[in-house]
Scaffold this motif. Structure first.
Motif, mmCIF file in Angstrom:
data_model
loop_
_atom_site.group_PDB
_atom_site.id
_atom_site.type_symbol
_atom_site.label_atom_id
_atom_site.label_comp_id
_atom_site.label_asym_id
_atom_site.label_seq_id
_atom_site.Cartn_x
_atom_site.Cartn_y
_atom_site.Cartn_z
ATOM 1 N N UNK A 258 0.837 -1.196 0.000
ATOM 2 C CA UNK A 258 0.000 0.000 0.000
ATOM 3 C C UNK A 258 0.875 1.251 0.000
ATOM 4 N N UNK A 259 0.720 2.086 -1.021
ATOM 5 C CA UNK A 259 1.460 3.344 -1.123
ATOM 6 C C UNK A 259 0.687 4.433 -0.393
ATOM 7 N N UNK A 260 1.305 5.014 0.634
ATOM 8 C CA UNK A 260 0.682 6.071 1.418
ATOM 9 C C UNK A 260 1.568 7.312 1.380
ATOM 10 N N UNK A 261 1.120 8.371 2.016
ATOM 11 C CA UNK A 261 1.806 9.652 1.902
ATOM 12 C C UNK A 261 3.249 9.579 2.375
ATOM 13 N N UNK A 262 3.465 8.901 3.493
ATOM 14 C CA UNK A 262 4.811 8.903 4.080
ATOM 15 C C UNK A 262 5.678 7.755 3.594
ATOM 16 N N UNK A 263 5.089 6.761 2.947
ATOM 17 C CA UNK A 263 5.884 5.631 2.501
ATOM 18 C C UNK A 263 5.019 4.475 2.048
ATOM 19 N N UNK A 264 5.641 3.321 1.936
ATOM 20 C CA UNK A 264 4.966 2.119 1.448
ATOM 21 C C UNK A 264 4.914 1.091 2.569
ATOM 22 N N UNK A 265 3.733 0.521 2.770
ATOM 23 C CA UNK A 265 3.517 -0.474 3.815
ATOM 24 C C UNK A 265 3.250 -1.828 3.175
ATOM 25 N N UNK A 266 3.656 -2.876 3.872
ATOM 26 C CA UNK A 266 3.290 -4.226 3.459
ATOM 27 C C UNK A 266 2.515 -4.872 4.601
ATOM 28 N N UNK A 267 1.433 -5.557 4.226
ATOM 29 C CA UNK A 267 0.585 -6.257 5.192
ATOM 30 C C UNK A 267 0.691 -7.745 4.911
ATOM 31 N N UNK A 268 1.053 -8.518 5.918
ATOM 32 C CA UNK A 268 1.246 -9.950 5.782
ATOM 33 C C UNK A 268 -0.080 -10.682 5.933
ATOM 34 N N UNK A 269 -0.613 -11.228 4.830
ATOM 35 C CA UNK A 269 -1.858 -11.986 4.846
ATOM 36 C C UNK A 269 -1.603 -13.490 4.845
ATOM 37 N N UNK A 270 -0.329 -13.892 4.835
ATOM 38 C CA UNK A 270 -0.009 -15.303 4.910
ATOM 39 C C UNK A 270 -0.335 -15.845 6.291
ATOM 40 N N UNK A 271 -0.300 -17.162 6.413
ATOM 41 C CA UNK A 271 -0.372 -17.811 7.717
ATOM 42 C C UNK A 271 1.030 -18.121 8.228
ATOM 43 N N UNK A 272 2.037 -17.571 7.561
ATOM 44 C CA UNK A 272 3.437 -17.792 7.896
ATOM 45 C C UNK A 272 4.150 -16.438 7.914
ATOM 46 N N UNK A 273 5.333 -16.361 8.518
ATOM 47 C CA UNK A 273 6.045 -15.087 8.563
ATOM 48 C C UNK A 273 6.552 -14.649 7.191
ATOM 49 N N UNK A 274 6.756 -13.358 7.067
ATOM 50 C CA UNK A 274 7.511 -12.763 5.967
ATOM 51 C C UNK A 274 8.876 -12.361 6.497
ATOM 52 N N UNK A 275 9.854 -12.308 5.621
ATOM 53 C CA UNK A 275 11.175 -11.798 5.980
ATOM 54 C C UNK A 275 11.489 -10.662 5.027
ATOM 55 N N UNK A 276 11.764 -9.483 5.595
ATOM 56 C CA UNK A 276 11.847 -8.256 4.815
ATOM 57 C C UNK A 276 13.215 -7.606 5.006
ATOM 58 N N UNK A 277 13.737 -7.081 3.912
ATOM 59 C CA UNK A 277 15.020 -6.396 3.914
ATOM 60 C C UNK A 277 14.844 -5.092 3.148
ATOM 61 N N UNK A 278 15.150 -3.947 3.782
ATOM 62 C CA UNK A 278 14.927 -2.663 3.128
ATOM 63 C C UNK A 278 15.965 -1.641 3.580
ATOM 64 N N UNK A 279 16.511 -0.836 2.662
ATOM 65 C CA UNK A 279 17.487 0.181 3.050
ATOM 66 C C UNK A 279 16.952 1.200 4.045
ATOM 67 N N UNK A 280 15.662 1.566 3.950
ATOM 68 C CA UNK A 280 15.144 2.618 4.829
ATOM 69 C C UNK A 280 14.715 2.091 6.189
#
Length: 361
Positions: A258-280
């Motif tokens: 989801x692109x919002x004013x201050x940045x981009x969000x990700x929402x985890x809809x899986x039944x398992x974890x996500x692993x995220x890597x981001x410079x910011x």
């Protein structure tokens, strides 16, 4: 109190509640049962305010665990009291049907499909219109940092999102993307705010997927899905790697970007974890970056526009863990990477997503 149909709907809702199983003795059991009864009374008081169509909508959301994105369930604003406690209605619903440990409204984030963000009188109590805010672990656990590899000369920062593995854009070639413009063609010349690339191990699967809408779903296989469908990109018959096949099945409802004013969000809809890597998500020039574990139902801001703008004024970050772009985020489905795991690099993960952002918002 309720007409027969309403009574049946309420019983179905109460049956779906998340129970706490932490009582160790009779005293705590009695206390927990008392709290359960008090919460039930508060919930029944709230449900009496709902019209039957809204009650059915709430049942649909709870019984499908958010698989069917139903509409808003509106309740007048104002805290509900149960026993000595008070709680906002949407917090109480999230506590009852999603997260038993939730306490305060600031722990929750409204999802992009909720339509009541500016409503001064009502609050949405559909628990699947809310996500739990990710809280970073402090200090980071030992598995969260991946080892450095030799730098690559093709780590680029360009005005267009580029897959650093292929070096190409192919932005408008996807057979599975939504049209880049509307019927009047007013959006056809606009640059997408991000481009998605789906990877399995070191191989990119399908073409790049340009995103123009403010929100995009990435999922495995849903009959009425809107967004990037992984199963449409892949050919199961040609894959002999069991890890890839098993991880694909775990994607399920996937993620929402989801692109919002201050940045981009990700929402985890899986039944398992996500692993995220981001410079910011790290300080500038951090070497190496942190891998964040995002549990089911949680949201995390994966890209901050202001931070990215500031980082551009500093020395260019050059790291290498497979394909890397400091305007890009990597998201691995269900499988982590780093010192804790057999997979040291994201290119060893069976199923992952590269999100490449345009430099300008």
């Amino acid at each position: 109190m309720f007409r027969p149909k309403r009574n049946t709907l309420v019983k179905r809702l109460w049956k779906q509640r998340i129970l706490n199983y932490f009582a160790e003795d009779e005293a705590s059991c009695s206390l927990e049962n008392q709290e359960d009864l008090e919460m039930k009374s508060a919930i029944h008081s709230m449900l009496k305010r709902l019209k039957e169509p809204q009650l059915e909508r709430l049942v649909q959301a709870v019984e499908t665990h958010g698989a069917d994105i139903s509409g808003c369930v509106l309740v007048p604003r104002g805290d509900l009291r149960f026993g000595r406690q008070t709680s906002a209605p949407h917090v109480l619903c999230c506590r009852l049907w999603r997260w038993p440990d939730i306490q305060q409204p600031f722990e929750l984030k409204r999802l992009n499909w909720c339509q009541t963000v500016n409503d001064p009188l009502y609050i949405c109590c559909n628990p699947f219109h809310w996500s739990k805010l990710y809280k970073p672990e402090s200090p980071p656990p030992p598995y969260s940092r991946y080892p450095q590899e030799p730098l690559k000369s093709n780590d680029l920062a360009t005005s267009e999102p580029v897959s650093t593995e292929t070096g190409g854009t192919n932005q408008y070639g996807s057979n599975f993307s939504h049209p880049p413009g509307n019927s009047s063609g007013t959006l056809s010349s606009q640059q997408p705010w991000c481009t998605l690339a789906y990877w399995e191990l070191r191989s990119r699967v399908g073409r790049l997927f340009p995103v123009h809408k403010n929100a995009i779903n990435v999922f495995y296989d849903l009959p009425h899905g809107d967004g990037l469908c992984i199963s449409a990109l892949t050919n199961t018959e040609k894959i002999r790697n069991n890890s890839i096949l098993q991880t694909r099945q775990k994607i399920g409802l996937g993620v929402t970007l989801s692109k919002e004013e201050e940045g981009v969000w990700v929402y985890n809809r899986l039944q398992f974890p996500l692993f995220v890597n981001s410079p910011t998500l790290d300080l500038p020039n951090t070497r190496p970056l942190t891998v964040h574990k995002v549990l089911p139902g949680y949201s995390i801001k994966i890209f901050d526009y202001e931070k990215s703008k500031c980082y551009q004024c500093l020395e260019e970050i050059k790291l290498s863990d497979g394909p890397f772009n400091h305007h890009a985020v990597r998201i691995s489905f269900a499988k982590g990477w780093g010192p804790k795991y057999e997979r040291q690099c994201i290119t060893s993960c069976p199923s992952w997503l590269e999100v490449m952002f345009s430099v300008n918002r």
